[in-house]
Design a protein around this motif. Structure first.
Motif: not given
Length: 206
Positions: A94-103
């Protein structure tokens, strides 16, 4: 009577929606007051809730986090924190997916939602506004012949839902309008059109 009623609606509806959105946003941001000890909260200090204090606290937390994350010590702490989250199976995905999209969305060097496009959708001859989100990657790029771009086609009047398409570069037209102007055009269902820009013609000597 009808004219007066419609005029009143045109004045009050945008104002009401604006106040509702702002009050909802401030109400959500005021939840950050729950992070404070109970005796520090406004209800204990002043005897009542003070709307907006939580919003100020939220902005300070965001600013402070950004300030800490930009120095060497903060970067090391963030790397350590991300490393710990990466060890938890469900949280990691979850964290990696959200971080990749936000970045991708908020990075200054990214191309996501930087350009407004004119594309034919849902069929040839029908045109709509879309936003460039990047280029196809992974194994998808291996199956596409030629130059393709990834685009997001928002729905009207709610642009937060839409369709993700991969289209040939030759089939898109870049528009000379900002993303904000394009969003207003979409949300208003074509009523609020952006101002026309006259192409700048320069004289060049060969």
């Amino acid at each position: 009577m009808k004219s007066y009623f419609i005029t009143g609606l045109l004045v009050l509806v945008p104002l009401t929606i604006t106040v509702w959105v702002l009050s909802t946003l401030i109400g959500l941001m005021d939840q950050s007051l729950l992070l404070l000890p109970h005796e520090w909260r406004p209800i204990e200090q002043f005897g009542r809730e003070i709307p907006g204090l939580g919003a100020i606290l939220t902005l300070l937390i965001i600013f402070g986090t950004g300030l800490i994350a930009t120095n060497f010590f903060g970067k090391q702490v963030i790397l350590l924190w991300e490393g710990l989250l990466g060890r938890v199976p469900v949280v990691k995905s979850i964290y990696n997916s959200v971080k990749q999209v936000s970045d991708t969305l908020f990075s200054d060097s990214g191309n996501a939602f930087r350009k407004a496009l004119l594309v034919q959708y849902p069929r040839q001859g029908s045109w709509t506004i879309a936003f460039m989100t990047g280029q196809p990657g992974g194994d998808v790029a291996n199956h596409l012949q030629g130059d393709y771009v990834s685009v997001y086609v928002p729905t009207t009047p709610n642009p937060t839902s839409g369709f993700f398409l991969m289209m040939p570069t030759a089939d898109i037209i870049e528009l000379d309008m900002s993303v904000d102007e394009a969003l207003k055009y979409i949300i208003s269902m074509g009523v609020v059109a952006p101002p026309a820009r006259t192409p700048i013609i320069t004289n060049s000597k060969i």
